[in-house]
Enzyme design. Sequence first.
Site, PDB file in Angstrom:
ATOM      1  N   SER A 100      47.006  34.565  39.472  1.00  0.00           N
ATOM      2  CA  SER A 100      47.007  35.150  38.139  1.00  0.00           C
ATOM      3  C   SER A 100      48.293  34.755  37.398  1.00  0.00           C
ATOM      4  O   SER A 100      48.576  33.573  37.276  1.00  0.00           O
ATOM      5  CB  SER A 100      46.830  36.667  38.252  1.00  0.00           C
ATOM      6  N   ASP A 238      35.642  35.222  38.668  1.00  0.00           N
ATOM      7  CA  ASP A 238      36.846  35.779  38.048  1.00  0.00           C
ATOM      8  C   ASP A 238      36.537  36.268  36.629  1.00  0.00           C
ATOM      9  O   ASP A 238      36.206  35.466  35.758  1.00  0.00           O
ATOM     10  CB  ASP A 238      37.935  34.706  38.012  1.00  0.00           C
ATOM     11  N   HIS A 266      38.820  38.229  40.779  1.00  0.00           N
ATOM     12  CA  HIS A 266      40.256  38.320  40.505  1.00  0.00           C
ATOM     13  C   HIS A 266      40.881  39.370  41.417  1.00  0.00           C
ATOM     14  O   HIS A 266      41.741  40.154  41.006  1.00  0.00           O
ATOM     15  CB  HIS A 266      40.477  38.687  39.032  1.00  0.00           C
TER      16      HIS A 266
END
Length: 290
Positions: A100, A238, A266
Site C-alpha cells: 500500500s 484489491d 488489500h
Amino acid sequence: MQRMVRVDAGTELWVEERGAPDGTPVLLVMGANASGITWPDELVDALGERHRVIRYDHRDTGRSTRAFDVRPYALRDLATDAVRLLDGLGIARAHVVGMSMGGTLVQLLLLDHPDRLLSATVFATSALGAGLADADGTGDADLPGPDPRLLALWQTMGEPRDEAAELDWRVEHWRILNGDGVPFDAAEFRALEERVIAHSGTAVSSTAHALAEQSGLARGAELARVTVPTLVVEAPEDPVNPPPHARHLAAVIGGARLVPVPGMGHALSAAVLPSLVRAIGEHVDAVDAA
C-alpha cells in the site's frame, strides 16, 4: 529483538528483528497509519527462515514517536525514515517489501536510494503519479479509484470512538479491504487489531499519514530507469488499487516482473499468505543466488 532507532533529532522508530541474524536483510514497509505489527507473524517467520527480517512502526503509529501535530511532515519523509533506519541498524543494503503506502515509499527508494536496495517487492499499491499517489491529479493514467464504500468509511476515520467501537470500525474496514476473492474471517482481524492496540498502548487511530503533505510523488516517468530487481505482486481483488493498477505499475518500472496472488485484496489474510510468502521468498532468494 526489539529496539528504538533514532531517525532524526525528535523521532524514534520502534523496530523488531526476527529470523536468521546472518541472512540477507529484508525490510518490511507497511501502509498508511498502520503499525508494523500488521505484518503477520506467519509471514515474518517464514521469510525469517533464511533472512534477517525487520518490521517497524512508521512515525505516528505503534510505539514510534507521535508528533505530527507539532512537527508535520510529508509522506516522502517516511521514505527517508526507512533509509535512516537501515543506517541505525548498520545495514548497507536490504531487500525491501512495501504494501500500500509502503509500496509508494519503496518506489521512492528505488529512485533516490537504489544503492541501498538488493531488491524490491511491492503490492496493493499504485505507481507514483497514479491513483492515490497522484495527489495533484496531473497523472494521465486512466485507472480506477477506490471502492466507494471505502471512500465513505474513510470520511469517519478520525472520529472519536471508545475502544469497542474503534475495534468494530477497524474490523469493518478490513472486511471491505479484504475484497471478495477469499472469505473474510472477522475474528482473525479483530485479534490482529487487539494486538495492534496492545502494542500501541492506545486505541486512538492515527490519521497523520492521511494529513501529511503529498508533494513530490508525481515521478512515475522516472520509474523506467529502475535497475534494481523488482517484483510487483498483483492483488486482483484489491478495492483500493483495483486492476489494472498492478499491471500498470509493472509496465512502468524498468524490468519489473508481475506475479498474481489469486483472491488477494488489500489485506494480509491467512488465506493468501502462503502464495504471497512464496512469491516474495522466490524473488528474494533468486536475487541472493544471482
